[in-house]
Motif scaffolding. Structure first.
Motif, PDB file in Angstrom:
ATOM      1  N   GLY A  74       0.773  -1.231   0.000  1.00  0.00           N
ATOM      2  CA  GLY A  74       0.000   0.000   0.000  1.00  0.00           C
ATOM      3  C   GLY A  74       0.803   1.279   0.000  1.00  0.00           C
ATOM      4  O   GLY A  74       0.233   2.369  -0.009  1.00  0.00           O
ATOM      5  N   THR A  75       2.123   1.172   0.028  1.00  0.00           N
ATOM      6  CA  THR A  75       2.988   2.352   0.004  1.00  0.00           C
ATOM      7  C   THR A  75       3.739   2.373  -1.315  1.00  0.00           C
ATOM      8  O   THR A  75       4.169   1.341  -1.817  1.00  0.00           O
ATOM      9  N   GLY A  76       3.888   3.562  -1.859  1.00  0.00           N
ATOM     10  CA  GLY A  76       4.603   3.704  -3.117  1.00  0.00           C
ATOM     11  C   GLY A  76       5.701   4.740  -3.028  1.00  0.00           C
ATOM     12  O   GLY A  76       5.737   5.554  -2.105  1.00  0.00           O
ATOM     13  N   THR A  77       6.580   4.683  -4.013  1.00  0.00           N
ATOM     14  CA  THR A  77       7.633   5.665  -4.179  1.00  0.00           C
ATOM     15  C   THR A  77       7.588   6.140  -5.614  1.00  0.00           C
ATOM     16  O   THR A  77       7.485   5.330  -6.538  1.00  0.00           O
ATOM     17  N   TRP A  78       7.622   7.454  -5.789  1.00  0.00           N
ATOM     18  CA  TRP A  78       7.596   8.064  -7.117  1.00  0.00           C
ATOM     19  C   TRP A  78       8.870   8.887  -7.270  1.00  0.00           C
ATOM     20  O   TRP A  78       9.085   9.852  -6.547  1.00  0.00           O
ATOM     21  N   ASP A  79       9.706   8.451  -8.207  1.00  0.00           N
ATOM     22  CA  ASP A  79      10.968   9.141  -8.480  1.00  0.00           C
ATOM     23  C   ASP A  79      10.838   9.925  -9.773  1.00  0.00           C
ATOM     24  O   ASP A  79      10.321   9.406 -10.771  1.00  0.00           O
ATOM     25  N   ALA A  80      11.324  11.153  -9.759  1.00  0.00           N
ATOM     26  CA  ALA A  80      11.357  11.980 -10.971  1.00  0.00           C
ATOM     27  C   ALA A  80      12.729  12.622 -11.057  1.00  0.00           C
ATOM     28  O   ALA A  80      13.314  13.011 -10.043  1.00  0.00           O
ATOM     29  N   MET A  81      13.240  12.719 -12.286  1.00  0.00           N
ATOM     30  CA  MET A  81      14.548  13.321 -12.473  1.00  0.00           C
ATOM     31  C   MET A  81      14.526  14.151 -13.750  1.00  0.00           C
ATOM     32  O   MET A  81      13.884  13.791 -14.729  1.00  0.00           O
TER      33      MET A  81
ATOM     34  N   ARG B 208      -0.928  20.291   0.242  1.00  0.00           N
ATOM     35  CA  ARG B 208      -2.364  20.623   0.274  1.00  0.00           C
ATOM     36  C   ARG B 208      -3.242  19.386   0.391  1.00  0.00           C
ATOM     37  O   ARG B 208      -4.328  19.444   0.972  1.00  0.00           O
ATOM     38  N   HIS B 209      -2.818  18.275  -0.206  1.00  0.00           N
ATOM     39  CA  HIS B 209      -3.608  17.046  -0.220  1.00  0.00           C
ATOM     40  C   HIS B 209      -2.995  15.983   0.691  1.00  0.00           C
ATOM     41  O   HIS B 209      -3.202  14.781   0.485  1.00  0.00           O
ATOM     42  N   SER B 210      -2.275  16.424   1.668  1.00  0.00           N
ATOM     43  CA  SER B 210      -1.524  15.541   2.555  1.00  0.00           C
ATOM     44  C   SER B 210      -2.409  14.462   3.178  1.00  0.00           C
ATOM     45  O   SER B 210      -3.479  14.765   3.717  1.00  0.00           O
ATOM     46  N   PRO B 211      -1.948  13.202   3.142  1.00  0.00           N
ATOM     47  CA  PRO B 211      -2.691  12.133   3.799  1.00  0.00           C
ATOM     48  C   PRO B 211      -2.396  12.045   5.294  1.00  0.00           C
ATOM     49  O   PRO B 211      -2.900  11.153   5.977  1.00  0.00           O
TER      50      PRO B 211
ATOM     51  N   ASP C 255       9.255   6.816  11.048  1.00  0.00           N
ATOM     52  CA  ASP C 255       9.072   7.631  12.249  1.00  0.00           C
ATOM     53  C   ASP C 255       7.632   8.087  12.431  1.00  0.00           C
ATOM     54  O   ASP C 255       7.359   9.009  13.190  1.00  0.00           O
ATOM     55  N   GLY C 256       6.698   7.493  11.700  1.00  0.00           N
ATOM     56  CA  GLY C 256       5.290   7.822  11.849  1.00  0.00           C
ATOM     57  C   GLY C 256       4.752   8.806  10.840  1.00  0.00           C
ATOM     58  O   GLY C 256       3.582   9.185  10.902  1.00  0.00           O
ATOM     59  N   GLY C 257       5.557   9.246   9.883  1.00  0.00           N
ATOM     60  CA  GLY C 257       5.067  10.137   8.838  1.00  0.00           C
ATOM     61  C   GLY C 257       4.162   9.394   7.871  1.00  0.00           C
ATOM     62  O   GLY C 257       4.303   8.188   7.666  1.00  0.00           O
ATOM     63  N   ALA C 258       3.226  10.120   7.285  1.00  0.00           N
ATOM     64  CA  ALA C 258       2.320   9.524   6.299  1.00  0.00           C
ATOM     65  C   ALA C 258       2.900   9.625   4.892  1.00  0.00           C
ATOM     66  O   ALA C 258       2.581   8.819   4.021  1.00  0.00           O
ATOM     67  N   TRP C 259       3.720  10.632   4.684  1.00  0.00           N
ATOM     68  CA  TRP C 259       4.364  10.824   3.380  1.00  0.00           C
ATOM     69  C   TRP C 259       5.639  11.609   3.591  1.00  0.00           C
ATOM     70  O   TRP C 259       5.822  12.249   4.621  1.00  0.00           O
TER      71      TRP C 259
ATOM     72  N   TRP D   5      -2.805   7.937  -2.884  1.00  0.00           N
ATOM     73  CA  TRP D   5      -2.474   9.361  -2.795  1.00  0.00           C
ATOM     74  C   TRP D   5      -1.410   9.734  -3.819  1.00  0.00           C
ATOM     75  O   TRP D   5      -1.515  10.730  -4.525  1.00  0.00           O
ATOM     76  N   GLY D   6      -0.364   8.926  -3.920  1.00  0.00           N
ATOM     77  CA  GLY D   6       0.706   9.196  -4.875  1.00  0.00           C
ATOM     78  C   GLY D   6       0.238   9.111  -6.317  1.00  0.00           C
ATOM     79  O   GLY D   6       0.655   9.900  -7.169  1.00  0.00           O
ATOM     80  N   GLU D   7      -0.636   8.172  -6.596  1.00  0.00           N
ATOM     81  CA  GLU D   7      -1.179   8.061  -7.951  1.00  0.00           C
ATOM     82  C   GLU D   7      -2.046   9.282  -8.284  1.00  0.00           C
ATOM     83  O   GLU D   7      -2.043   9.758  -9.413  1.00  0.00           O
TER      84      GLU D   7
END
Length: 100
Positions: A16-23, A47-50, A58-62, A87-89
């Motif tokens: 359920g967790t993703g990583t989005w890399d952009a370069m 603005r759309h923080s989950p 450490d307990g962060g959502a994103w 959220w990332g999608e």
């Protein structure tokens, strides 16, 4: 907003967790435009923080990490965003790539 420089490459951890890399690798004159795109993406994420921003361990959502490296005439800007998959999608969908 369409992105002209950043292209996101997603990866899913299967839980359920993703990583989005952009370069983006650009000449010095284009760095301000790339940084505007980075800031627009980060503003949307906030603005759309989950939930709270911070390391997931450490307990962060994103979270987001940004790296700017200059070598000769080229500057490479890397943006990595981690958070809930849906959220990332939604974030990536809000910033389609430019046709140009």
């Amino acid at each position: 907003m369409k992105l002209h420089y950043l292209l996101f490459d997603p990866s899913d951890d299967g839980e359920g967790t993703g990583t989005w890399d952009a370069m983006a690798s650009v000449r010095a004159s284009q760095v301000p435009e790339v940084m505007q795109e980075v800031q627009a993406v980060l503003d949307w994420a906030q603005r759309h923080s989950p939930g709270p921003r911070g390391p997931l361990d450490d307990g962060g959502a994103w979270d987001a990490d940004q790296l700017v490296q200059t070598e000769g005439d080229w500057t490479t800007v890397t943006l990595t965003i981690t958070g809930p998959w849906a959220w990332g999608e939604a974030l990536v969908a809000a910033f389609p790539p430019s046709e140009n």
